[in-house]
Design an enzyme around this catalytic site. Structure first.
Site, short mmCIF file in Angstrom:
data_model
loop_
_atom_site.label_atom_id
_atom_site.label_comp_id
_atom_site.label_asym_id
_atom_site.label_seq_id
_atom_site.Cartn_x
_atom_site.Cartn_y
_atom_site.Cartn_z
N CYS A 1 -48.95 51.87 -20.05
CA CYS A 1 -48.58 51.97 -18.63
C CYS A 1 -47.11 51.59 -18.43
CB CYS A 1 -49.51 51.05 -17.84
SG CYS A 1 -49.01 50.76 -16.14
N CYS B 1 -46.43 48.96 -15.77
CA CYS B 1 -46.90 47.65 -16.27
C CYS B 1 -45.81 47.00 -17.12
CB CYS B 1 -48.16 47.80 -17.11
SG CYS B 1 -49.58 48.46 -16.21
#
Length: 104
Positions: free
Chosen positions: A29, A32
């Site tokens: 991600c 993230c």
């Protein structure tokens, strides 16, 4: 320093009480990875006041399902084991700090 959540230690982390910030993330991600340094800074700045936990949704699917994680990054704020707030997506450090300060 952040703690790493596992399916087995997560209940213990919440049972310890106090304010807990859980960062639900995954290695694949991009947002993230962008949020990670901010979460690390907060873990250092709030050491002893807030427990900061990283929860990889790929490793802890049971926890992610339990808390309805559908998008990452998701930050869930706990106080004394109860969910009190949640943010989804890339957020500014000031927003996280404001929420934490309100819980302390």
């Amino acid at each position: 320093m952040e703690k790493i959540a596992t399916n087995s230690n997560f209940p213990e982390i919440l049972a310890a009480g106090g304010v807990v910030l859980v960062d639900f993330w995954a290695t694949w991600c991009g947002p993230c990875r962008m949020l990670a340094p901010t979460v690390e800074d907060i873990a250092e700045e709030y050491a002893g006041k807030v427990t900061v936990v990283k929860c990889n949704v790929d490793d802890c699917e049971d926890i992610a399902v339990q808390y309805g994680i559908r998008s990452i990054p998701t930050l869930i704020y706990f106080k004394d084991g109860q969910v009190v707030d949640k943010t989804v997506g890339l957020v500014q450090k000031a927003d996280i700090v404001g929420k934490l300060n309100a819980l302390l």
